[in-house]
Design an enzyme around this catalytic site. Structure first.
Site, mmCIF file in Angstrom:
data_model
loop_
_atom_site.group_PDB
_atom_site.id
_atom_site.type_symbol
_atom_site.label_atom_id
_atom_site.label_comp_id
_atom_site.label_asym_id
_atom_site.label_seq_id
_atom_site.Cartn_x
_atom_site.Cartn_y
_atom_site.Cartn_z
ATOM 1 N N LYS A 1 34.594 33.041 45.883
ATOM 2 C CA LYS A 1 36.288 34.549 45.483
ATOM 3 C C LYS A 1 37.390 34.096 45.840
ATOM 4 O O LYS A 1 38.283 34.565 45.926
ATOM 5 C CB LYS A 1 35.399 35.373 45.979
ATOM 6 C CG LYS A 1 34.446 35.488 44.730
ATOM 7 C CD LYS A 1 33.603 36.488 45.343
ATOM 8 C CE LYS A 1 32.412 37.628 44.808
ATOM 9 N NZ LYS A 1 31.615 38.671 44.251
ATOM 10 N N ASN B 1 37.297 37.769 41.380
ATOM 11 C CA ASN B 1 35.649 37.621 40.874
ATOM 12 C C ASN B 1 36.473 36.848 39.433
ATOM 13 O O ASN B 1 35.077 36.886 39.139
ATOM 14 C CB ASN B 1 35.547 39.290 39.928
ATOM 15 C CG ASN B 1 34.746 39.730 41.165
ATOM 16 O OD1 ASN B 1 35.326 41.394 40.780
ATOM 17 N ND2 ASN B 1 34.560 39.777 41.892
ATOM 18 N N ASP C 1 35.037 43.801 42.288
ATOM 19 C CA ASP C 1 33.841 44.801 42.526
ATOM 20 C C ASP C 1 34.164 45.749 43.570
ATOM 21 O O ASP C 1 33.372 46.699 42.946
ATOM 22 C CB ASP C 1 33.346 43.809 43.819
ATOM 23 C CG ASP C 1 32.816 42.434 43.207
ATOM 24 O OD1 ASP C 1 32.508 42.359 42.595
ATOM 25 O OD2 ASP C 1 33.267 41.705 44.382
ATOM 26 N N GLY D 1 29.474 46.875 57.251
ATOM 27 C CA GLY D 1 29.777 45.269 56.891
ATOM 28 C C GLY D 1 31.494 45.070 57.122
ATOM 29 O O GLY D 1 32.265 45.834 56.516
ATOM 30 N N ALA D 2 32.023 43.837 57.676
ATOM 31 C CA ALA D 2 33.358 43.618 57.021
ATOM 32 C C ALA D 2 33.449 42.910 56.537
ATOM 33 O O ALA D 2 34.546 41.904 56.276
ATOM 34 C CB ALA D 2 33.796 43.417 58.450
ATOM 35 N N GLY D 3 32.668 42.308 54.977
ATOM 36 C CA GLY D 3 32.547 41.069 54.607
ATOM 37 C C GLY D 3 33.297 41.122 53.511
ATOM 38 O O GLY D 3 33.592 41.603 53.128
ATOM 39 N N GLY D 4 32.891 40.342 52.341
ATOM 40 C CA GLY D 4 33.530 40.113 50.779
ATOM 41 C C GLY D 4 33.283 41.355 50.304
ATOM 42 O O GLY D 4 34.158 42.457 49.963
ATOM 43 N N ALA D 5 32.016 42.061 49.782
ATOM 44 C CA ALA D 5 31.553 43.484 49.302
ATOM 45 C C ALA D 5 32.451 44.518 50.054
ATOM 46 O O ALA D 5 32.440 45.274 49.254
ATOM 47 C CB ALA D 5 29.911 43.339 49.547
ATOM 48 N N GLY E 1 23.163 49.200 44.492
ATOM 49 C CA GLY E 1 24.148 48.613 44.581
ATOM 50 C C GLY E 1 24.262 48.101 42.441
ATOM 51 O O GLY E 1 24.746 47.263 41.909
#
Lengths: 292, 292
Positions: free
Chosen positions: A72, A93, A109, A133-137, A245
């Site tokens: 991504k 995406n 997303d 969280g601070a990642g992709g999602a 989710g």
């Protein structure tokens, strides 16, 4: 589904590949709406991504590519143009070929997440949101919430600089109060989102302390496995709204379809996605959701 | 057929792409034998062929590529190793990844032809054969007949040097009497094969004079369209054996399957290819064949 020489081709590119759901999901949509097209899984290694993506789009019967982990972010640099959401979240995406031949990337997303909130009647406009969280999602979700009018977005990540960087990217692009949160304490937020991997493995600590949630707060857990997750169970035990989710996946489907110019199917799935839910939602989860 | 993330992927590469039959044919075989694999059409332009073929084989879930017009000769130079038949005929039908990672090419057009002769009880070992045409189909057929023991192979092509070149390539590789024929006169041959495009268009002249065929000679017309072709009609009017090209396609299927390591399906199709015939043979042709 019958594939012939005139069938249009889409790929989903990932590494590993076994877990991708796009072939099942979109081939079902194509079948439902009589679209002569197929989504095919292609296991592409990171070092081959650039050359492979370019090669696929040279083929005139290829209409689009879905991107999954870990491609991504890389797609952002291969595509000629990307949407603001994709740029801010740093991820793509889906890629399509524009009429001028350019490769265009977009990110769904986060918008899928927002639409999943809407379906669950969880308000987000003007609301205070804590993202774990601070990642992709988390990046995709933060960008979409910022674009869709949340009042305040706090990002918590044990790697504190990741949270600060994401908050800075959001603040630069959208007029929303955004910051790295000093702790994962959910008190004072209207919506708390687990966008971290916590809960994927047995024995993971809770992403945050459910007992500290405000009365009336809502919880969204982006995890797909081990449903219902301990987080969802304990939030529901407090009679709070708590959503898994899966609906993000369902709600993204019409966005992809529209991006690829398949308007009839997009509108159809927006109107009735029951066939997709039957495929994607685990049976036990449906039972739990209906029971709760 | 249900495609998931673990489905193995094959491609058929051609330009144009609409006319390829491999997706229908082999996806049917996969369905019949419970093989979790899919054949996908990919329209690749000649200038993109090399990079695309290499990119596809970098993907670990891609097990093979079928090649169609115009890529059969080019694949010979991209593959690391090719069978003798492929080298002599100057063309490749299929490429696979060997255990050592090398790309291996093979050619089945000619062997499919030989097996189609066997099914029609048309002898070829020790026989004198006249081939009309010296292009791709003729090259594959000539190489296979030479490898399978025909006594004499004469090649006629209006472009005389093409016929001479093909005859020289065959003679170099196999101990068989082979030459460019001075004319398309079929007298004196046991088997006469139309491997030219003559008969594809209305108003085409006959590939050769059927009245000059020996009593007991057999005719094979590789054409697939406009069945039964004028050539087949007039040969049958003389009560000679005369076979259309479709069986070449059917008889190649097990060869491809075995090449790709799908032995059970290969043996199954060798034993009963009725489902493939139902798909490939035009209804009118089946009626004609049964009537004759």
């Amino acid at each position: 589904m019958k594939i012939t020489g005139s069938t249009r081709v889409y790929f989903v590119i990932a590494d590993p590949i076994d877990q991708v759901r796009a072939p099942e999901l979109f081939n079902l949509v194509f079948r439902l709406y009589g679209i002569d097209a197929v989504v095919v899984p292609l296991n592409v290694k990171p070092e081959d991504f650039d050359a492979t993506l370019r090669a696929l789009f040279k083929a005139p019967n290829v209409d689009g590519v879905f991107l999954s982990i870990p491609h991504k972010p890389a797609a952002l640099t291969v595509a000629d143009r990307c949407s603001l959401l994709a740029q801010v979240a740093g991820a793509v995406n889906a890629v399509r070929r524009a009429p001028d031949g350019a490769l265009e990337g977009d990110l769904f997303d986060g918008l899928g997440f927002v639409k999943a909130l809407e379906r669950a009647h969880i308000p987000y406009a003007g609301k205070r949101v804590l993202l774990i969280g601070a990642g992709g999602a988390a990046s995709a979700i933060a960008a979409a919430l910022a674009a869709c009018g949340s009042a305040e977005i706090a990002v918590f990540d044990p790697a504190g600089d990741k949270a600060a960087q994401l908050a800075a990217r959001i603040a630069e692009a959208f007029p929303v109060e955004t910051r790295a949160a000093a702790s994962n304490d959910p008190a004072g937020y209207d919506l708390v989102v687990n966008a971290s991997p916590l809960g994927m493995k047995q024995g993971d600590p809770a992403p945050f302390d459910v007992a500290r949630l405000d009365a009336g707060a809502a919880v969204f857990d982006v995890l797909m496995k081990n449903q219902p997750t301990p987080l969802l169970r304990s939030a529901r035990a407090r009679a709070l709204k708590a959503e898994p989710g899966f609906e993000m996946l369902i709600q993204q489907a019409p966005l992809y379809l529209r991006f690829f110019g398949l308007e009839t199917a997009a509108a159809g799935i927006e109107n009735d996605a029951s066939a997709l839910r039957d495929m994607i939602y685990p049976k036990e989860l449906l039972d739990t959701l209906q029971a709760s």
